[in-house]
Design a protein around this motif. Structure first.
Motif, PDB file in Angstrom:
ATOM      1  N   THR A   4       1.685 -11.663  -4.977  1.00 34.45           N
ATOM      2  CA  THR A   4       1.483  -9.934  -5.212  1.00 34.45           C
ATOM      3  C   THR A   4       1.641  -9.379  -6.381  1.00 34.45           C
ATOM      4  OG1 THR A   4       2.573  -9.972  -2.503  1.00 34.45           O
ATOM      5  CG2 THR A   4       2.528  -8.135  -4.417  1.00 34.45           C
ATOM      6  N   THR A   5       1.422  -8.519  -6.990  1.00 34.24           N
ATOM      7  CA  THR A   5       1.360  -7.517  -8.179  1.00 34.24           C
ATOM      8  C   THR A   5       1.407  -6.905  -7.541  1.00 34.24           C
ATOM      9  OG1 THR A   5      -0.645  -9.043  -8.862  1.00 34.24           O
ATOM     10  CG2 THR A   5       0.382  -7.008 -10.574  1.00 34.24           C
ATOM     11  N   LEU A   6       2.830  -5.863  -8.140  1.00 35.59           N
ATOM     12  CA  LEU A   6       3.126  -4.644  -7.917  1.00 35.59           C
ATOM     13  C   LEU A   6       2.628  -3.390  -9.213  1.00 35.59           C
ATOM     14  CD1 LEU A   6       5.852  -5.382  -5.595  1.00 35.59           C
ATOM     15  CD2 LEU A   6       4.341  -4.411  -4.852  1.00 35.59           C
ATOM     16  N   TYR A   7       2.450  -2.659  -9.309  1.00 40.73           N
ATOM     17  CA  TYR A   7       2.192  -1.317 -10.540  1.00 40.73           C
ATOM     18  C   TYR A   7       3.368  -0.026 -10.326  1.00 40.73           C
ATOM     19  CZ  TYR A   7      -2.233  -3.976 -11.071  1.00 40.73           C
ATOM     20  OH  TYR A   7      -2.963  -5.389 -10.985  1.00 40.73           O
ATOM     21  N   PHE A   8       4.192  -0.062 -10.748  1.00 41.58           N
ATOM     22  CA  PHE A   8       5.086   1.039 -11.139  1.00 41.58           C
ATOM     23  C   PHE A   8       5.245   1.703 -12.124  1.00 41.58           C
ATOM     24  CE2 PHE A   8       7.586  -2.248  -9.003  1.00 41.58           C
ATOM     25  CZ  PHE A   8       7.530  -1.536  -7.626  1.00 41.58           C
ATOM     26  N   GLY A   9       4.291   3.139 -11.528  1.00 43.35           N
ATOM     27  CA  GLY A   9       4.095   4.152 -12.706  1.00 43.35           C
ATOM     28  C   GLY A   9       6.188   4.544 -13.046  1.00 43.35           C
ATOM     29  N   GLN A  10       5.548   4.867 -14.992  1.00 38.71           N
ATOM     30  CA  GLN A  10       6.869   5.441 -14.919  1.00 38.71           C
ATOM     31  C   GLN A  10       7.062   7.227 -15.506  1.00 38.71           C
ATOM     32  OE1 GLN A  10       9.836   2.643 -15.880  1.00 38.71           O
ATOM     33  NE2 GLN A  10       7.830   2.461 -14.380  1.00 38.71           N
ATOM     34  N   THR A  11       6.146   7.569 -14.668  1.00 37.44           N
ATOM     35  CA  THR A  11       5.732   8.766 -15.058  1.00 37.44           C
ATOM     36  C   THR A  11       5.724   9.419 -13.695  1.00 37.44           C
ATOM     37  OG1 THR A  11       4.464   9.204 -16.928  1.00 37.44           O
ATOM     38  CG2 THR A  11       4.287  11.358 -16.710  1.00 37.44           C
ATOM     39  N   ARG A  69       5.121 -17.348  -0.976  1.00 37.41           N
ATOM     40  CA  ARG A  69       4.656 -17.586   0.567  1.00 37.41           C
ATOM     41  C   ARG A  69       4.086 -16.664   1.423  1.00 37.41           C
ATOM     42  NH1 ARG A  69       4.400 -23.155  -0.187  1.00 37.41           N
ATOM     43  NH2 ARG A  69       5.670 -24.278  -1.213  1.00 37.41           N
ATOM     44  N   ASN A  70       2.971 -17.259   2.060  1.00 35.48           N
ATOM     45  CA  ASN A  70       2.278 -15.909   3.103  1.00 35.48           C
ATOM     46  C   ASN A  70       3.974 -15.870   4.025  1.00 35.48           C
ATOM     47  OD1 ASN A  70       0.434 -13.359   4.382  1.00 35.48           O
ATOM     48  ND2 ASN A  70      -0.194 -15.400   5.137  1.00 35.48           N
ATOM     49  N   SER A  71       4.207 -14.844   4.610  1.00 38.37           N
ATOM     50  CA  SER A  71       5.375 -14.475   5.573  1.00 38.37           C
ATOM     51  C   SER A  71       5.050 -12.976   5.987  1.00 38.37           C
ATOM     52  CB  SER A  71       6.912 -14.588   5.307  1.00 38.37           C
ATOM     53  OG  SER A  71       7.432 -14.066   5.523  1.00 38.37           O
ATOM     54  N   ALA A  72       4.961 -12.801   6.815  1.00 37.52           N
ATOM     55  CA  ALA A  72       5.635 -10.906   6.967  1.00 37.52           C
ATOM     56  C   ALA A  72       6.811 -10.696   6.963  1.00 37.52           C
ATOM     57  CB  ALA A  72       5.676 -11.306   8.897  1.00 37.52           C
ATOM     58  N   VAL A  97      -1.627  -5.478  -5.013  1.00 39.14           N
ATOM     59  CA  VAL A  97      -2.217  -6.111  -4.849  1.00 39.14           C
ATOM     60  C   VAL A  97      -1.549  -7.493  -4.350  1.00 39.14           C
ATOM     61  CG1 VAL A  97      -4.465  -7.123  -5.696  1.00 39.14           C
ATOM     62  CG2 VAL A  97      -3.427  -4.944  -6.620  1.00 39.14           C
ATOM     63  N   ASP A  98      -2.854  -8.551  -3.836  1.00 42.28           N
ATOM     64  CA  ASP A  98      -2.269  -9.543  -2.989  1.00 42.28           C
ATOM     65  C   ASP A  98      -3.130 -10.167  -3.161  1.00 42.28           C
ATOM     66  OD1 ASP A  98       0.669  -8.798  -1.986  1.00 42.28           O
ATOM     67  OD2 ASP A  98      -0.160  -7.686  -0.179  1.00 42.28           O
ATOM     68  N   LYS A  99      -3.774 -11.516  -3.687  1.00 47.49           N
ATOM     69  CA  LYS A  99      -4.284 -12.540  -3.317  1.00 47.49           C
ATOM     70  C   LYS A  99      -3.864 -14.148  -3.041  1.00 47.49           C
ATOM     71  CE  LYS A  99      -4.704 -12.784  -8.628  1.00 47.49           C
ATOM     72  NZ  LYS A  99      -5.253 -12.292  -9.397  1.00 47.49           N
ATOM     73  N   LYS A 100      -4.509 -14.494  -2.103  1.00 46.40           N
ATOM     74  CA  LYS A 100      -4.019 -16.189  -2.879  1.00 46.40           C
ATOM     75  C   LYS A 100      -4.849 -16.717  -3.439  1.00 46.40           C
ATOM     76  CE  LYS A 100      -5.765 -16.707   2.609  1.00 46.40           C
ATOM     77  NZ  LYS A 100      -6.290 -17.097   3.527  1.00 46.40           N
ATOM     78  N   VAL A 101      -3.410 -18.032  -3.870  1.00 44.85           N
ATOM     79  CA  VAL A 101      -3.976 -18.295  -5.116  1.00 44.85           C
ATOM     80  C   VAL A 101      -3.150 -19.893  -5.107  1.00 44.85           C
ATOM     81  CG1 VAL A 101      -3.451 -16.422  -6.867  1.00 44.85           C
ATOM     82  CG2 VAL A 101      -1.762 -17.592  -6.016  1.00 44.85           C
ATOM     83  N   ARG A 102      -3.454 -21.149  -5.986  1.00 41.29           N
ATOM     84  CA  ARG A 102      -2.731 -22.566  -5.972  1.00 41.29           C
ATOM     85  C   ARG A 102      -1.721 -22.312  -7.747  1.00 41.29           C
ATOM     86  NH1 ARG A 102      -5.244 -27.154  -4.190  1.00 41.29           N
ATOM     87  NH2 ARG A 102      -6.871 -26.248  -3.419  1.00 41.29           N
ATOM     88  N   ALA A 103      -0.731 -22.815  -6.345  1.00 41.69           N
ATOM     89  CA  ALA A 103       0.518 -22.167  -7.550  1.00 41.69           C
ATOM     90  C   ALA A 103       0.879 -23.939  -7.644  1.00 41.69           C
ATOM     91  CB  ALA A 103       1.379 -21.480  -7.135  1.00 41.69           C
TER      92      ALA A 103
END
Length: 105
Positions: A4-11, A69-72, A97-103
């Motif tokens: 999960t990637t989160l974008y926090f604007g600063q303005t 992990r994928n979890s509600a 943005v959520d995407k499946k990855v192998r980590a």
């Protein structure tokens, strides 16, 4: 796993910046307590189209990357984090943005 990637604007609306002290407090008191397993914060410059003002806005942004992990339950915690930021700092949105990855660790 899910990345999960989160974008926090600063303005804020009107152009006032969210201060470094405000961001640090949010990161320490909200991000760290919500994403307890660990995360990465990256400072970037971003642009997005404001649908209300109908203009392209460029602003400093913090990107938070979280592997989980994928979890509600976890998804709900991430959504709560977004909502808290939007309310506290008068933001129209926080991009997620959520995407499946192998980590592997």
């Amino acid at each position: 796993m899910i990345e999960t990637t989160l974008y926090f604007g600063q303005t804020r609306p009107g152009g006032a910046a969210i201060t470094e002290a405000e961001w640090r407090s949010f990161a320490e008191n909200r991000i760290a307590t919500t994403l307890k397993e660990g995360y990465t914060i990256i400072r970037v410059s971003g642009s997005w189209f404001d649908p209300e003002a109908k203009i392209l806005i460029s602003e400093p942004t913090y990107v938070v990357v979280y592997l989980h992990r994928n979890s509600a339950h976890i998804s709900g915690k991430i959504d709560s984090l977004k909502q808290w930021y939007k309310t506290q700092f008068d933001q129209q949105s926080v991009l997620r943005v959520d995407k499946k990855v192998r980590a592997t660790f």
